[in-house]
Write a protein that holds these residues in place. Sequence first.
Motif, PDB file in Angstrom:
ATOM      1  N   ALA A 160       2.330   3.814   3.641  1.00 27.12           N
ATOM      2  CA  ALA A 160       3.427   3.033   2.718  1.00 27.12           C
ATOM      3  C   ALA A 160       3.930   1.880   3.209  1.00 27.12           C
ATOM      4  O   ALA A 160       4.596   1.834   4.320  1.00 27.12           O
ATOM      5  CB  ALA A 160       4.917   3.995   2.579  1.00 27.12           C
ATOM      6  N   LEU A 161       3.470   0.805   2.582  1.00 29.04           N
ATOM      7  CA  LEU A 161       3.692  -0.349   3.660  1.00 29.04           C
ATOM      8  C   LEU A 161       4.347  -1.529   2.447  1.00 29.04           C
ATOM      9  O   LEU A 161       3.861  -1.446   1.204  1.00 29.04           O
ATOM     10  CB  LEU A 161       2.349  -1.276   3.807  1.00 29.04           C
ATOM     11  CG  LEU A 161       1.810  -0.468   5.042  1.00 29.04           C
ATOM     12  CD1 LEU A 161       0.309  -0.850   5.225  1.00 29.04           C
ATOM     13  CD2 LEU A 161       2.407  -0.555   6.359  1.00 29.04           C
TER      14      LEU A 161
ATOM     15  N   GLY B 175       0.765  -1.277   0.101  1.00 32.75           N
ATOM     16  CA  GLY B 175       0.264   0.080   0.010  1.00 32.75           C
ATOM     17  C   GLY B 175       0.964   1.278   0.092  1.00 32.75           C
ATOM     18  O   GLY B 175       1.990   1.314   0.527  1.00 32.75           O
ATOM     19  N   ALA B 176       0.312   2.341  -0.531  1.00 35.25           N
ATOM     20  CA  ALA B 176       1.155   3.509  -0.604  1.00 35.25           C
ATOM     21  C   ALA B 176       0.724   4.500   0.355  1.00 35.25           C
ATOM     22  O   ALA B 176       1.385   5.609   0.917  1.00 35.25           O
ATOM     23  CB  ALA B 176       0.836   4.271  -2.169  1.00 35.25           C
ATOM     24  N   ASP B 177      -0.340   4.269   1.075  1.00 36.83           N
ATOM     25  CA  ASP B 177      -0.782   5.556   2.253  1.00 36.83           C
ATOM     26  C   ASP B 177      -1.495   4.570   3.338  1.00 36.83           C
ATOM     27  O   ASP B 177      -2.731   4.190   3.089  1.00 36.83           O
ATOM     28  CB  ASP B 177      -1.669   6.541   1.595  1.00 36.83           C
ATOM     29  CG  ASP B 177      -1.990   7.453   2.580  1.00 36.83           C
ATOM     30  OD1 ASP B 177      -1.551   7.220   3.373  1.00 36.83           O
ATOM     31  OD2 ASP B 177      -3.272   8.304   2.174  1.00 36.83           O
TER      32      ASP B 177
END
Lengths: 211, 211
Positions: free
Chosen positions: A57-58, A53-55
């Motif tokens: 950041a994973l 995921g970007a938000d």
Amino acid sequence: MHFNTQSLDALPKTTRVNLINSLTGFKSANLIGTRSNNGQENLSIVGSCFHLGADPALMGMIIRPHSVDRHSLEYLQETGYFTLNHVHEGIIGAAHQTSARYPREVSEFGATGLTPLYSHDFPAPFVAESRIRLGMKVIETQDLAVNGTVLVIAAIEHVLLAQGLMASDGYVDVEEAGTVALSGLDSYHLTRRVGRWRYAKPDLTPQKISD
Amino acid sequence: MHFNTQSLDALPKTTRVNLINSLTGFKSANLIGTRSNNGQENLSIVGSCFHLGADPALMGMIIRPHSVDRHSLEYLQETGYFTLNHVHEGIIGAAHQTSARYPREVSEFGATGLTPLYSHDFPAPFVAESRIRLGMKVIETQDLAVNGTVLVIAAIEHVLLAQGLMASDGYVDVEEAGTVALSGLDSYHLTRRVGRWRYAKPDLTPQKISD
């Protein structure tokens, strides 16, 4: 050629391991840097990192707890931190060598000639030779019941990039960085961009935005 | 260049999405083929497939439930089956186009010109144009609390390979197959093998086994 569950099961173990490891397609090649609470450094190559995921950041990755990654897993669970460092052409040999089963007291940094770099007060060592380096904080680890592997979920806390790699839209040119792709267990590949494609919409035809 | 958690958060959304999606390095490029119980076909590109184990033969992938992958996720959960089909240079445009947000009643096969192939009594459609195709049975799906994405764990039940791709040791030459690597959200890459490296042991120096 066709294999089904039965004919896959009937393959010699090494053949099946090579075959199945090839089937995802190209994989990322990253070095996991860790340091235990008592100061032991560890470095190991991993081909299972994936975007989560970007938000926020994973990223996620899979580690086999009885493999050569076991020290990495132990140290990142103990400390809560690790680094990820892209493998480029100049360090393939050293990066692959980190997959050897060294005893605990041996640092794969020293054994392979790669250089630990401590930066931005981050507790785990980066790889100095790498051009794209990430400081990761463990969010959770989860034993997957299906086969005993461990899913590590981690947040990206630091991004260290060599100059000139990030485009104005945020895309990082991993090809320009010389980052290699991995296939199977032992095959390393450089890349040649076919192109970037524009954002797809139902009423538009597919089109390159750059070569 | 350096970003930390605060400066990542401060980036414009599109910039951050492009940046974070680049940081894993190269990703596999696969098309997920599904068919709902009432016969609706769906096809969508996914860059998050990863190797989970060779015995039993397992793969994982991450799907965002509110993305354009939502129909794939729904159908593979409903039926328990899906296919994975490697993307090669000749079908990049069509494969990327499957990421457009088509309405449910539109099959991305028809919309992009790719051909559904039913084979070996498998309930989900393969992509006829693909050279490496896998028939996958869902073992479990798990909602990841950290960000609401879904982890799909699946067993490899069928492997369909074009002729001449598998080496005697089981390795499948995904480069020879023309399989592309993905970086960021929209960049597709061909590869050039640097070499295969021999199995690493502490007392051996790193060495290529083939170019």
